[in-house]
Design a protein around this motif. Structure first.
Motif, mmCIF file in Angstrom:
data_model
loop_
_atom_site.group_PDB
_atom_site.id
_atom_site.type_symbol
_atom_site.label_atom_id
_atom_site.label_comp_id
_atom_site.label_asym_id
_atom_site.label_seq_id
_atom_site.Cartn_x
_atom_site.Cartn_y
_atom_site.Cartn_z
ATOM 1 N N SER A 370 0.883 -1.344 -0.046
ATOM 2 C CA SER A 370 0.099 -0.073 -0.009
ATOM 3 C C SER A 370 1.064 1.289 -0.082
ATOM 4 C CB SER A 370 -0.908 0.030 1.164
ATOM 5 O OG SER A 370 -0.219 -0.051 2.380
ATOM 6 N N THR A 448 5.571 -1.520 7.957
ATOM 7 C CA THR A 448 4.186 -0.842 7.524
ATOM 8 C C THR A 448 3.348 -0.765 8.833
ATOM 9 O OG1 THR A 448 3.182 -2.811 7.001
ATOM 10 C CG2 THR A 448 4.322 -1.773 5.235
ATOM 11 N N ARG A 449 2.340 0.025 8.896
ATOM 12 C CA ARG A 449 1.262 0.020 10.025
ATOM 13 C C ARG A 449 0.561 -1.491 10.233
ATOM 14 N NH1 ARG A 449 -1.650 3.912 8.286
ATOM 15 N NH2 ARG A 449 -1.019 5.549 9.715
ATOM 16 N N ASN A 450 0.512 -2.518 9.109
ATOM 17 C CA ASN A 450 -0.004 -3.730 9.362
ATOM 18 C C ASN A 450 1.100 -4.618 10.076
ATOM 19 O OD1 ASN A 450 -2.475 -3.203 7.851
ATOM 20 N ND2 ASN A 450 -1.599 -3.814 5.845
ATOM 21 N N ASP A 451 2.524 -4.490 9.712
ATOM 22 C CA ASP A 451 3.439 -5.232 10.053
ATOM 23 C C ASP A 451 3.485 -4.924 11.635
ATOM 24 O OD1 ASP A 451 4.313 -6.004 7.903
ATOM 25 O OD2 ASP A 451 5.757 -4.599 7.540
ATOM 26 N N ILE A 453 0.729 -3.917 13.568
ATOM 27 C CA ILE A 453 -0.445 -4.744 14.049
ATOM 28 C C ILE A 453 -0.268 -6.235 14.204
ATOM 29 C CG2 ILE A 453 -2.995 -5.221 13.506
ATOM 30 C CD1 ILE A 453 -3.160 -2.267 12.354
ATOM 31 N N ALA A 454 0.263 -6.860 13.243
ATOM 32 C CA ALA A 454 0.529 -8.281 13.245
ATOM 33 C C ALA A 454 1.546 -8.631 14.340
ATOM 34 C CB ALA A 454 1.157 -8.690 11.758
#
Length: 457
Positions: A370, A448-451, A453-454
């Motif tokens: 993204s 990333t922000r997803n990393d 959060i995960a």
């Protein structure tokens, strides 16, 4: 030879008489003494040895199991091990059906003991033809001279604990026990022990450890079997999506649910602080004591039963990578490098300042990302993200042909590989969805922000 040492004729005679061990460091915040009934001292390293032998001997006695027969059982592993001991000593063939969430160690050990294994999917209802319950029943119908113990509904299961485990706990505590805590799967352990203890003292409280995704707690409290309570969970050995005949709900005072994460972390804590290398459900059982400690008084005496040994979970709860993948490990000591280690071998995707926006869109689509850093002469000078591109394209569809440098935003912040997570996570804002990690020697990668959060979720 030491004359006080007992000599056994075979391994089955070593089942039972497991020690009661006081918990110290992990129980400092519990207002009363807490003792562990450590069942991995059984020869098969679990409490299931007791009921496995009882089911076999009762079946031999009434003719359901004949010489040369085949034992077929659906198991999470421990009952299978107990049956494997009996089969080896008594000369039976053993087939075990197991669901695919069980640890590889359990399957390997059973194979080493001579069992044949059928691995079945976890995420199917019990009545599904591929469930490990259904496969066991089908094999029992197909194979001549076979016996299906069915630990869930075979009342020899709880009778074994009524005859052995319950009396041992009563004698070891000299009748002073006030609370018995144990994980509930088939229900044999909790129901058999509870029946014996409550006959001795009806005031003894029986607490069952349940897990999220299991029906026990709600059914016990409301009498309603709620299918909405059923979903996949990770904890092994406790919880069910059925109501086994061995669970006598009238003998259980309450159920308490413990999360997959808490059960795993508490098992690890018991190993590090008490020297007890235990299975997953042991952490869940002790979690009940922790969560309900406000109900205990200094005059109480708690016994929590620990089902099995940690050797069957080395690849799971005692494996940092497995724990980290599920977000179970505390994040206090994490640094930036920890968030990119798993994909640092891959090149950092980037786009040149003079490249068309269409190239950025192609990269995002191809690699399901993204955002991208924008570079000029190997220097990070800006960034592109999907929100920026979407806004530009909605306003002017021809923006796809513009250059990255015309639409780029501020460059992503750069942190060192050793930057603590507490510092770099503050860099994530509504306008910044990534940071770059300097790995040394001119190498960079992205978080990333997803990393985030995960890893932290």
């Amino acid at each position: 030879m030491n004359p006080s040492k007992k000599v056994f004729d075979n391994i089955l005679q070593a089942i039972g008489n497991t020690p009661l061990i006081r918990l110290n460091r992990v129980a400092q915040d519990i207002p009363c003494p807490v003792y562990a009934k450590v069942e991995y001292f059984n020869p098969g390293h679990s409490t299931k040895d007791r009921m496995a032998l009882k089911m076999i001997e009762d079946a031999e006695r009434d003719g359901r199991l004949k010489p040369g027969g085949t034992i077929i059982e659906c198991t999470s592993g421990n009952t299978g091990m107990g049956l494997a001991l009996a089969a080896a000593v008594k000369g039976y063939k053993l087939i075990c059906t197991m669901n695919d969430k069980q640890s590889k160690e359990k399957m390997d050990i059973l194979r080493a003991m001579g069992a044949e294994i059928y691995v079945c999917p976890t995420n199917v209802p019990p009545e599904h033809p591929d469930s490990y319950y259904s496969v066991a029943r089908r094999l029992n119908q197909q194979i001549p001279n076979s016996f299906f113990p069915n630990q869930y509904d075979n009342l020899s299961n709880r009778q074994a604990h009524y005859e052995t485990t319950g009396p041992e706990i009563w004698e070891q505590t000299e009748g002073k026990i006030t609370h018995f805590v144990v994980g509930v799967g088939t229900g044999g352990t909790i129901s058999g022990v509870a029946k014996y203890l409550k006959e001795k003292n009806p005031d003894i409280k029986i607490w069952g450890a349940d897990t999220y995704g299991s029906v026990f707690k709600k059914y016990h409290e409301t009498g309603i079997f709620d299918n909405n309570e059923i979903y996949s969970y990770i904890t092994e050995g406790i919880g069910e999506d059925i109501l086994p005949a061995n669970v006598d709900f009238s003998l259980i005072d309450l159920f308490e649910k413990v999360t997959d994460r808490d059960g795993a972390l508490l098992a690890r804590e018991l190993a590090k602080k008490e020297g007890l290398f235990l299975g997953y459900s042991a952490g869940s059982a002790f979690g009940v004591v922790r969560q309900l400690k406000h109900l205990l008084k200094p005059t109480d005496l708690v016994v929590v039963l620990f089902h099995d040994h940690g050797s069957r979970y080395v690849g799971k709860i005692y494996n940092d990578d497995w724990m980290r993948e599920r977000g179970f490990l505390p994040q206090n000591n994490k640094v930036a490098k920890d968030f990119v280690d798993r994909h640092s071998r891959l090149p950092l995707l980037r786009i040149g300042v003079g490249e068309p926006v269409s190239n950025a869109i192609r990269l995002m689509r191809k690699y399901s990302i993204s955002q991208l850093p924008v570079v000029k002469d190997d220097t990070f000078i800006g960034s592109l993200d999907e929100r920026t591109l979407l806004d530009a394209l909605i306003e002017d569809p021809s923006a796809v042909d513009r250059l990255a440098g015309e639409l780029m935003r501020k460059p992503f912040p750069i942190v060192e590989a050793t930057t603590p997570v507490e510092e770099f996570r503050q860099l994530f804002t509504a306008d910044c969805g990534a940071v770059l990690v300097h790995l040394g020697d001119g190498e960079y990668h992205i978080i990333t922000r997803n990393d985030l959060i995960a890893q932290l979720g």
